[in-house]
Write a protein that holds these residues in place. Structure first.
Motif, short mmCIF file in Angstrom:
data_model
loop_
_atom_site.label_atom_id
_atom_site.label_comp_id
_atom_site.label_asym_id
_atom_site.label_seq_id
_atom_site.Cartn_x
_atom_site.Cartn_y
_atom_site.Cartn_z
N GLY A 145 -8.42 0.86 -11.93
CA GLY A 145 -7.05 0.39 -11.73
C GLY A 145 -6.40 -0.09 -13.01
O GLY A 145 -6.92 0.10 -14.12
N LYS A 146 -5.24 -0.75 -12.86
CA LYS A 146 -4.48 -1.27 -13.99
C LYS A 146 -4.10 -2.72 -13.72
O LYS A 146 -3.82 -3.10 -12.58
CB LYS A 146 -3.21 -0.43 -14.22
CG LYS A 146 -3.50 1.01 -14.61
CD LYS A 146 -2.20 1.79 -14.82
CE LYS A 146 -2.49 3.23 -15.20
NZ LYS A 146 -1.24 4.01 -15.40
N ARG A 189 -2.49 4.29 -3.54
CA ARG A 189 -2.65 3.09 -4.35
C ARG A 189 -2.54 1.84 -3.49
O ARG A 189 -1.86 1.82 -2.46
CB ARG A 189 -1.58 3.03 -5.45
CG ARG A 189 -1.64 4.19 -6.42
CD ARG A 189 -2.77 4.04 -7.38
NE ARG A 189 -2.89 5.21 -8.26
CZ ARG A 189 -3.81 5.31 -9.21
NH1 ARG A 189 -4.68 4.36 -9.40
NH2 ARG A 189 -3.88 6.39 -9.96
N LEU A 190 -3.22 0.78 -3.95
CA LEU A 190 -3.08 -0.55 -3.38
C LEU A 190 -2.56 -1.46 -4.47
O LEU A 190 -3.20 -1.62 -5.52
CB LEU A 190 -4.43 -1.06 -2.85
CG LEU A 190 -4.40 -2.48 -2.28
CD1 LEU A 190 -3.57 -2.52 -1.01
CD2 LEU A 190 -5.81 -2.98 -2.02
N ASN A 191 -1.39 -2.06 -4.25
CA ASN A 191 -0.78 -2.95 -5.22
C ASN A 191 -1.01 -4.39 -4.79
O ASN A 191 -0.71 -4.77 -3.64
CB ASN A 191 0.72 -2.67 -5.34
CG ASN A 191 1.00 -1.26 -5.82
OD1 ASN A 191 0.34 -0.76 -6.71
ND2 ASN A 191 1.97 -0.60 -5.20
N GLN A 227 -0.20 -8.47 -11.84
CA GLN A 227 0.11 -7.26 -11.07
C GLN A 227 -1.05 -6.30 -11.22
O GLN A 227 -1.31 -5.79 -12.31
CB GLN A 227 1.42 -6.64 -11.56
CG GLN A 227 2.63 -7.50 -11.31
CD GLN A 227 3.92 -6.88 -11.79
OE1 GLN A 227 3.90 -5.87 -12.50
NE2 GLN A 227 5.05 -7.46 -11.41
N ILE A 228 -1.75 -6.05 -10.11
CA ILE A 228 -2.96 -5.23 -10.12
C ILE A 228 -2.71 -4.00 -9.25
O ILE A 228 -2.24 -4.12 -8.11
CB ILE A 228 -4.17 -6.02 -9.58
CG1 ILE A 228 -4.40 -7.28 -10.43
CG2 ILE A 228 -5.42 -5.15 -9.56
CD1 ILE A 228 -5.43 -8.21 -9.85
N THR A 229 -3.01 -2.86 -9.81
CA THR A 229 -2.89 -1.59 -9.07
C THR A 229 -4.27 -0.95 -8.98
O THR A 229 -4.91 -0.70 -10.01
CB THR A 229 -1.92 -0.63 -9.79
OG1 THR A 229 -0.65 -1.26 -9.93
CG2 THR A 229 -1.76 0.65 -9.00
N PRO A 264 -6.67 2.22 -7.22
CA PRO A 264 -6.68 3.47 -6.44
C PRO A 264 -7.48 3.29 -5.17
O PRO A 264 -8.54 2.65 -5.17
CB PRO A 264 -7.34 4.47 -7.39
CG PRO A 264 -8.21 3.64 -8.27
CD PRO A 264 -7.51 2.31 -8.42
N GLU A 289 -0.29 -8.38 -6.02
CA GLU A 289 0.44 -9.27 -6.93
C GLU A 289 0.04 -10.71 -6.63
O GLU A 289 0.14 -11.17 -5.48
CB GLU A 289 1.95 -9.09 -6.78
CG GLU A 289 2.75 -9.92 -7.77
CD GLU A 289 4.23 -9.66 -7.68
OE1 GLU A 289 4.99 -10.26 -8.45
OE2 GLU A 289 4.62 -8.85 -6.81
N LYS A 344 0.84 -1.20 0.00
CA LYS A 344 0.00 0.00 0.00
C LYS A 344 0.87 1.24 0.00
O LYS A 344 1.87 1.32 0.70
CB LYS A 344 -0.90 0.00 1.24
CG LYS A 344 -1.85 1.19 1.32
CD LYS A 344 -2.67 1.13 2.59
CE LYS A 344 -3.59 2.33 2.72
NZ LYS A 344 -4.36 2.33 3.98
N THR A 345 0.47 2.23 -0.83
CA THR A 345 1.08 3.56 -0.81
C THR A 345 0.02 4.55 -0.36
O THR A 345 -1.08 4.15 0.07
CB THR A 345 1.62 3.93 -2.20
OG1 THR A 345 0.53 3.98 -3.13
CG2 THR A 345 2.64 2.92 -2.67
#
Length: 556
Positions: A532-533, A497-499, A546-548, A550, A501, A493-494
């Motif tokens: 997201g991406k 964003r939440l990453n 890899q999922i990003t 917001p 994997e 987590k940033t």
């Protein structure tokens, strides 16, 4: 005293008809087709030139007949263009031919009549005016060059034969340059206003969502572009409550601050800033002093600030346009337009989100009253059937019951997360995921490891349901298509964003598809709806997702 009052009334009465006449003339000019206006101007110019040469014949008399012939032919051409105008665009280059004829006629007339001292030189500004109307600044510059060229060609014999014409050449050249500069300014101003209005008309319509950062960035970036990359500050509050937000857009960056202190809104009521203008930014000094969450330049002395208030059913606020360059005359009006649009967008997004929340609650209620109850009934029937069957079949029925229980829990989580009054609560992944992952391990008979960074990672409850769906679908794809026996899930987590994997030890993709890894359709659709991406990468062995996402903030 009575005499003074009478004089004022007389002056007002005198100015009344003059203002009315000026208004009628302005409306007539604005309604008139500009092409027709140029053609009529050409006819009037030619007609008065004939009248002038008739009343006061030009010198030398030997050229009088040729001058009248040229003027008569020019008048016939002018009348023909009024009756049969050219069927081309107003700014078409074809009109350069006609304006070239205008300049040639004027040049020939001046050559026939006293050259530099000819009265027909006064017609040359008509060429500059007409070309400015068509092509703005470029037309003014081109028209001035044409006028200077005509003057040089006509006046060259005077200069060569020693007659005193240099002073006329210099002063008229300066005159043409000044006319071109002045008209060019208005042409450039009109062109910039047209571009601004065109840019304003392209107001982004796709800025809808729960993420304040995303849609506010889109709106304020567009507004800043219309206003010449100005900095923008927007404050708004609830109509009924003394709480709201502030957004500061500068250099492609958006800063947000929640303002829940009533004292701030007592000191900075939005209505106080309606229509205010400041040349050195003192309007912002008090505002930024009370907004420690927003990092802005402390030196605002060299800026110009325009502000306008807005009000809607739910919100009221103010927009501040901070310009560090030369501000246009219409910036104040554009600020009012921007304030109205921003207020409308705030209201629109609030209504859309309210409708979405109502729709989710209605869906949750329907799921609870139908699907959840039916699944419960199905589990009870399986339990009754399992009491009278052999042990082997009972184990299979128990497994089916576990699958139904898992779906019940997923539906129940969705229902609980969308009950009134619980929207916006946070969920701790460390507490919520173990039970879900346990069911997933049993369902697909595979090992699942999870790592959280940080350990006490929290997400909005509505987002927890979406994450579970992503993990469930990724596990199904890995086991069914890649024959995976192990999944590894990592969270990071940033600030925004939440990453996520997800990797497996399956067979992966065939070598022939090494450079053409396709994204799973359903997963990519779900990630796209969340803003997201998704990226698919090759591991050894298996594949990785890899999922990003917001961390969308609930609108306030």
């Amino acid at each position: 005293m009575a005499t003074t009052q009478s004089s004022q009334n007389t002056a007002t009465g005198a100015h009344g008809p003059a203002k009315e006449l000026a208004g009628l003339a302005r409306e007539w000019l604005l309604r008139t087709d500009p092409e027709r206006l140029i053609c009529l101007g050409r006819v009037i110019t030619a007609a008065f030139a004939i009248l002038a040469i008739y009343l006061d014949p030009t010198r030398p008399n030997s050229m009088l007949y040729e001058s009248r012939v040229v003027l008569c032919l020019y008048l016939l051409l002018s009348v023909a263009l009024v009756i049969f105008p050219l069927r081309y665009s107003f700014i078409s280059p074809v009109h350069l031919l006609i304006h070239g004829i205008d300049a040639a006629v004027v040049g020939w007339l001046t050559f026939l009549t006293n050259e530099l001292a000819s009265p027909f030189f006064s017609i040359l500004p008509f060429v500059i005016l007409a070309m400015t109307m068509r092509w703005g600044l470029k037309g003014a510059a081109l028209g001035a060059l044409v006028a200077l060229f005509v003057q040089l060609v006509v006046g060259l014999p005077d200069l060569l034969d020693g007659e005193t014409g240099l002073n006329l050449l210099i002063m008229r050249s300066i005159y043409f340059v000044l006319i071109a500069s002045t008209l060019g300014y208005f042409g450039a101003y009109r062109e910039r206003s047209r571009q601004r209005l065109a840019h304003l008309a392209q107001w982004p319509q796709g800025a809808i969502g729960e993420d304040r950062v995303s849609w506010l960035s889109i709106l304020l970036e567009h507004a800043s572009g219309v206003l010449g990359d100005a900095h923008l500050l927007v404050i708004w509050r609830e109509q009924e409550f003394e709480s709201g937000c502030a957004a500061y857009w500068t250099s492609g960056t958006l800063q947000l601050a929640d303002l829940k202190e009533p004292e701030f809104w007592r000191r900075h009521d939005p209505d106080r800033y309606d229509g205010r203008y400041s040349k050195n930014g003192e309007t912002l000094s008090g505002l930024f002093a009370d907004l420690p969450q927003i990092h802005a330049s402390s030196d605002q002395s060299d800026c110009k600030v325009f502000s306008a208030a807005f009000s809607s059913l739910r919100y009221r606020g103010a927009v501040f346009v901070i310009s560090f360059g030369s501000a246009a005359d219409d910036t104040k009006d554009l600020t009012r337009i921007m304030a109205t649009r921003v207020g409308a967008e705030l209201e629109r997004v609030a209504l859309i989100q309210a409708a979405r929340a109502e729709g989710r609650m209605r869906l949750a209620r329907d799921l609870h009253d139908s699907v959840l109850q039916n699944l419960t009934a199905a589990r009870l029937k399986l339990k009754l059937i399992g009491e009278g069957v052999p042990e082997g079949a009972k184990a299979q029925l128990t497994e089916v019951g576990s699958l139904i229980l898992e779906q019940q829990q997923c539906v129940r989580k969705f229902v609980d997360q969308n009950r009134p009054g619980e929207e916006g609560n946070l969920a701790l992944l460390e507490q919520e995921l173990p039970e879900f992952l346990g069911l997933l391990r049993a369902q697909w008979n595979c090992a699942i490891e999870v790592s959280l960074g940080p350990a006490e990672l929290m997400v909005p409850k509505w987002m927890l349901y979406e994450i579970m769906q992503l993990i469930s679908e990724a596990a199904a794809n890995a086991v069914r298509h890649g024959r995976a026996t192990e999944l590894r899930i990592a969270f990071a987590k940033t600030a925004e964003r939440l990453n996520l994997e997800i990797t497996d030890n399956g067979t992966g993709m065939p070598d022939k598809l090494q450079f053409n890894l396709k994204e799973p359709f359903s997963l990519s659709q779900r990630v796209a709806e969340l803003g997201g991406k998704l990226a698919v990468c090759r591991n050894a062995p298996g594949l990785g997702l890899q999922i990003t996402l917001p961390l969308k903030l609930e609108f306030k």
